[in-house]
Design a protein around this motif. Structure first.
Motif, PDB file in Angstrom:
ATOM      1  N   VAL A  57       0.320  -1.066   0.400  1.00 11.95           N
ATOM      2  CA  VAL A  57       0.069   0.535  -0.004  1.00 11.95           C
ATOM      3  C   VAL A  57       0.719   1.559   0.206  1.00 11.95           C
ATOM      4  N   ALA A  58       0.554   2.387  -0.605  1.00 12.87           N
ATOM      5  CA  ALA A  58       1.865   2.987  -1.340  1.00 12.87           C
ATOM      6  C   ALA A  58       0.996   4.107  -1.073  1.00 12.87           C
ATOM      7  N   GLY A  59       1.006   4.898  -0.060  1.00 12.82           N
ATOM      8  CA  GLY A  59       0.335   6.416  -0.365  1.00 12.82           C
ATOM      9  C   GLY A  59       1.003   8.054  -0.067  1.00 12.82           C
ATOM     10  N   ASN A  60       0.041   8.777  -0.823  1.00  9.60           N
ATOM     11  CA  ASN A  60       1.033  10.161  -0.788  1.00  9.60           C
ATOM     12  C   ASN A  60       0.803  10.679   1.421  1.00  9.60           C
ATOM     13  N   MET A 139       3.600  14.131  -4.485  1.00 11.23           N
ATOM     14  CA  MET A 139       4.675  12.843  -4.818  1.00 11.23           C
ATOM     15  C   MET A 139       5.802  13.160  -6.296  1.00 11.23           C
ATOM     16  N   VAL A 140       5.684  14.336  -5.655  1.00  8.71           N
ATOM     17  CA  VAL A 140       7.886  15.019  -6.241  1.00  8.71           C
ATOM     18  C   VAL A 140       8.475  14.207  -6.176  1.00  8.71           C
ATOM     19  N   SER A 141       8.959  13.969  -5.695  1.00  5.17           N
ATOM     20  CA  SER A 141       9.668  12.957  -4.870  1.00  5.17           C
ATOM     21  C   SER A 141       9.243  11.257  -4.781  1.00  5.17           C
ATOM     22  N   PHE A 142      10.340  10.662  -5.066  1.00  4.16           N
ATOM     23  CA  PHE A 142       9.761   8.424  -4.684  1.00  4.16           C
ATOM     24  C   PHE A 142      10.845   8.279  -4.700  1.00  4.16           C
ATOM     25  N   GLN A 143      10.858   7.362  -3.457  1.00  2.00           N
ATOM     26  CA  GLN A 143      11.934   6.845  -3.197  1.00  2.00           C
ATOM     27  C   GLN A 143      11.318   4.723  -3.558  1.00  2.00           C
TER      28      GLN A 143
END
Length: 241
Positions: A57-60, A139-143
């Protein structure tokens, strides 16, 4: 492949215990009732969430309550990777009992990764915030953690968009006003095929890039559907966390 043999795949997850489940699973109805006495929480498109099988589950990440909202209101119980600084005192004991996974964000944390993989190989759901910190939620960055977990286990990635968990101008640890509406929009699930060891950095990076684009697109769709907007950046001079 049986669950036991899956746990012996690299990285091995039979060397860590599954996080606690009893409070996370048993207390969610009561927790939802308590939170809804203060906030108008709405889960939009819960039918998109897979009813079984491993899920990342990936959230902002907008507000300080995003983690609890994810664990409590996602259609299935979620063991969220949570910064280790939170695991102190009574709160730390509660988070541990609720099956949340401590994560050291200052360095590689193989223990947290193995715990997340353990949950997924057992068919559960693991929560991550790919931005890595609270902020505008755009969501500008995303690891790459979500991509790695999914690629290792073949888990489906389900985006969640949090809207209203921090108000415009709100500080890092601020809470929404009483009776505020909080929307949690379940995005379109992204199926992922497991890649056996050894996995290449380029494979993880490619999946992370694809997930990033899909989550940004889903974020725009969620804002359009709800007719709402994100709170914008944190106040000037306030550090991200």
């Amino acid at each position: 492949m049986s669950a036991a043999s899956a746990h012996r795949e690299r990285p091995r997850s039979d060397v860590v215990r599954h996080p606690h489940r009893w409070l996370l699973h048993g207390a969610r109805p009561l927790c939802r009732w308590i939170i809804r006495r203060r906030y108008d929480v709405r889960v939009i498109h819960p039918e998109r969430f897979p009813s079984h099988g491993p899920v990342v589950v990936a959230g902002n990440h907008v507000g300080v309550i995003d983690g609890p909202l994810m664990a409590i209101f996602a259609p299935r119980p979620v063991h969220a990777l949570t910064k280790i600084e939170m695991f102190k005192g009574a709160l730390g004991g509660l988070l541990t009992a609720a099956g949340q996974i401590p994560l050291d964000r200052t360095a590689a944390d193989p223990g947290a990764v193995r715990a997340g993989i353990r949950v997924l190989r057992d068919g559960g759901a693991v929560g991550v915030f790919p931005e890595g910190t609270r902020g505008s939620g755009e969501m500008v960055s995303f690891q790459r953690g979500a991509a790695y977990l999914a690629l290792t286990t073949g888990a489906t990635v389900v985006p969640l968009t949090f809207i209203g968990s921090r108000e415009p101008g709100g500080s890092l640890n601020s809470l929404p006003r009483r009776r505020a509406r909080i929307d949690i929009v379940v995005g379109q699930p992204v199926p992922v095929t497991a890649v056996p060891w050894p996995r290449r950095v380029s494979q993880v990076a490619a999946l992370a890039d694809d997930l990033h684009q899909q989550m940004q697109s889903g974020l725009k769709d969620a804002l359009a559907e709800t007719g709402r907007s994100l709170p914008g950046p944190l106040p000037s001079g306030e550090p991200h966390e």
